[in-house]
Design a protein around this motif. Sequence first.
Motif, PDB file in Angstrom:
ATOM      1  N   TYR A 113      43.288   8.926   4.938  1.00  0.00           N
ATOM      2  CA  TYR A 113      42.407   8.171   5.834  1.00  0.00           C
ATOM      3  C   TYR A 113      42.562   6.663   5.628  1.00  0.00           C
ATOM      4  CZ  TYR A 113      39.737  11.950   7.953  1.00  0.00           C
ATOM      5  OH  TYR A 113      39.352  13.022   8.711  1.00  0.00           O
ATOM      6  N   PRO A 123      36.862  14.787   8.495  1.00  0.00           N
ATOM      7  CA  PRO A 123      37.960  15.720   8.226  1.00  0.00           C
ATOM      8  C   PRO A 123      37.586  17.174   8.486  1.00  0.00           C
ATOM      9  CG  PRO A 123      36.908  15.088   6.181  1.00  0.00           C
ATOM     10  CD  PRO A 123      36.275  14.251   7.260  1.00  0.00           C
ATOM     11  N   ARG A 137      42.885   9.654  11.670  1.00  0.00           N
ATOM     12  CA  ARG A 137      42.292   9.697  10.335  1.00  0.00           C
ATOM     13  C   ARG A 137      41.712   8.320   9.985  1.00  0.00           C
ATOM     14  NH1 ARG A 137      43.568  14.385   7.727  1.00  0.00           N
ATOM     15  NH2 ARG A 137      45.249  15.637   8.653  1.00  0.00           N
TER      16      ARG A 137
END
Length: 204
Positions: A113, A123, A137
Motif C-alpha cells: 500500500y 484490503p 492499493r
Amino acid sequence: MATYRVARLPARLRGFALPDTSMQPGGYVEAGDYLVLEEKARHPTPDTDYARLLVPKLSALDTWVCTRWLTQRYATLVPRERAPAMARLSFESEPLAVPEERLFVLLGAFLDYRYDGSRAYYPRALPGVRVQLAPPRLNNCCTFVEALLVKAFFEAHGAWDRVARADGHQRPSGGGGGARQPGGPIVALAAHAGAVAAAAVLGA
C-alpha cells in the motif's frame, strides 16, 4: 550506526503536555531511561530545559519533563546506540483484547500500500463497515487503523456491531473516520497497536 538521545531519570518527575511547568501536570514519569523525542533548551526562559520523552505507560504515550532548573539538573541526556527497551503494556485483564501476535499477522496485508490522504481502499471486507476495496492499493492513517483493528477484533470476538451495541458505543464509520468513539474496546486496541508500532520502529 544510528544513535539515540536518552534521558536518564534518577527519580520520578512530573510530566506535562507542553514544555511549561505552569501547565496542568499530566502524570508522572518513573525513574529510568527514556527515549528523547524532542528537546527544548533554555525554554520558555533561560532558566529551564525540557525534553519530550516516550513513555508508553502514559495514555498519551509521550510527555514533557523539566530536565534543568537553574543549576539543578533532574535528568542526564546521553547518546546511545540503541533505544531503551520500553515497558510493555498489558491488556490481559481486558476481556475484549486482541492477541498482539494477530495484529502482526494482519499487517502483512498492507505491504504494497501507498499513503494517500484523500483516497483510501481496504484490503478486505470488514464486518458491519461499508468501505471501498482495493485496488488501487491506497490507504491513510484512519482507514489503516480501522482495517487492522476491526478485522482483528472480529476474528477474536465476533461482529463489532453486536459488541458495540452491548457496550454502548457507536461502530466504526468507514471511509477514513474509524475509531472515533470516545471509549470502549477499540480505544484500548488502538493504544496497544500504537505502542506495538512504536516498539517495532525503535527496535525495542
